[in-house]
Each structure stands twice: as C-alpha cells, then as structure tokens.
Design an enzyme around this catalytic site. Sequence first.
Site, short mmCIF file in Angstrom:
data_model
loop_
_atom_site.label_atom_id
_atom_site.label_comp_id
_atom_site.label_asym_id
_atom_site.label_seq_id
_atom_site.Cartn_x
_atom_site.Cartn_y
_atom_site.Cartn_z
N PRO A 7 0.83 -1.21 0.00
CA PRO A 7 0.00 0.00 0.00
C PRO A 7 0.87 1.27 0.00
CG PRO A 7 -0.87 -1.60 1.54
CD PRO A 7 0.46 -2.13 1.08
N GLU A 8 0.45 2.25 -0.77
CA GLU A 8 1.21 3.49 -0.86
C GLU A 8 0.59 4.55 0.04
OE1 GLU A 8 2.80 4.35 -4.63
OE2 GLU A 8 2.62 2.30 -5.35
N LYS A 63 3.93 6.01 4.80
CA LYS A 63 3.26 4.71 4.73
C LYS A 63 3.00 4.14 6.12
CE LYS A 63 5.43 3.43 0.35
NZ LYS A 63 6.17 2.35 -0.36
#
Length: 258
Positions: free
Chosen positions: A2-3, A51
């Site tokens: 996930p960014e 993040k």
Amino acid sequence: MPEGDTVYRSAHALNAALAGTVLTRCDIRVPKFATTDLTGSPVHEVIPRGKHLLMRVGEYTLHSHLKMEGSWHLYRHDTRWQRPAWQARAILETESVVAVGFELGLFEVIRTSDEDEAVGYLGPDLLGPDWDPDTALANLRAAPEREIGLAVLDQRVLAGLGNVYRAELCFLRGVLPTRPVGDVNDLERMVDLAHRLILANRDRVERTTTGNLQRDRTWVYGRGGRPCLRCGTRIMVGELGDSPTMLRTVWWCPRCQR
C-alpha cells in the site's frame, strides 16, 4: 505494498470511527506486546505518516506499517470479518465499532513522546502537514549518482511513494528509472508532479495516473509486454534495487523514457 494515499484513507477512516472514544477491548496478538492492555484508554487520534499509521491512545502510540499484506478493517459488533481471525494482529473495540489490523508488517506500542524515534527518519510526507518540496528536492540532490527510480522510492527522501507511483512518475517525466538523479532535468517538476499525482488520488479508492477510472488506469505499471498507451511500443519490465535482496519490479517504455 500500500502506498501513501492508501494509508491516508485508512488513517482517516480509523480516526473518524475511533477518535474521541474509549477502548472497551484491546487484544494485541504480537508476542512482544501481547500483555499490553489499553482497555479504558481514550483514543485521541489516528494519523498517517508516509506509509506508517500512528494511533494515539492514552499516553501511547500504536505504530503500524501495512507492508505487503496488511490492512485495517472496521466492523460493527457481531459482524463477520472479511479475513480469517488467525491473521489478526490487533483488535481494538469501542462501544460501537471493532477495528482489526490484519497481517500488519509492523506493529509496536511506543510512548507517544517517543514517536520521533520510530518515524523521525522519514522525509517530508507528500500528504502530510510537513510537506516541503524544497526539502524533498534537497534530499534528492544529495545523491546525484543514485538511480532516480531508487531515490523517489526511498522514504528518507520523501515519504509516501511506492512502486506504482515510482513507475508512473518516471514515465510521465520521460526518464528511465535507471537514470542518475544528477542527469534528470527539472527535478523540481518531478517533485511537484509526485505531489500532484498522489494528492489527486488521495480521496478515491480507484487510483489512476492516466485520468481514466474505467480501464488503463496506469501508463506502464503492471503492463509489461503490452503496448504503450502513448506510442504503442512494448512496455518493458525488469528489476531495480539497492542490493540483490531489495530488488523490486519496475516498468518502462523504451521509447517514451530515455
């Protein structure tokens, strides 16, 4: 992985559900912190940092990083979970909601006063109040021989970009990911584009860098072997990393990127 935009949305959903409430259950299933029980503590806020996700509870911060497989879910009580219970690393309940962190790549409990020791090394957050393009630009220029595709992925340089944005950013600026930072023209425009791209996707689940939400949402990412949407040349795919153990897949158009 996930960014930053995904973590941003997770943090804001958790904050909306938990901030201002009191924990009625705290079940941490990470051995080092399994005896930590914050039941009865108030949840002050949940914020993203690049993040990373910081959940401030009482005098403590629950620090998590989703890595490759992690996610936070919100459920009503007595609602079936969408992932198996054995994947749960943290279960936090209030009177009205259950927050479950599944397969978190990192989870730790630290004092809020010690947060800087956990995330202080990060560069300016593209989606955070500390965003500073001048600092990000200076961080990039500090290593002119480093490949641009590695530099923009380094969270110490600027925080929030992942592999999708790395591939798309290099394509849109017309540079190969392997080009040295010092040979990239208009680094200022690259930093500005990175900010605009992730900001544009911050509040929507379906990420796009082409502007198309129906199909072909990316220019090169995940499109190895397919024709370039701009010139028709076959998209190339390879690996790039600071060491053999840190290789990540990278995509590029050999005609549009030089």
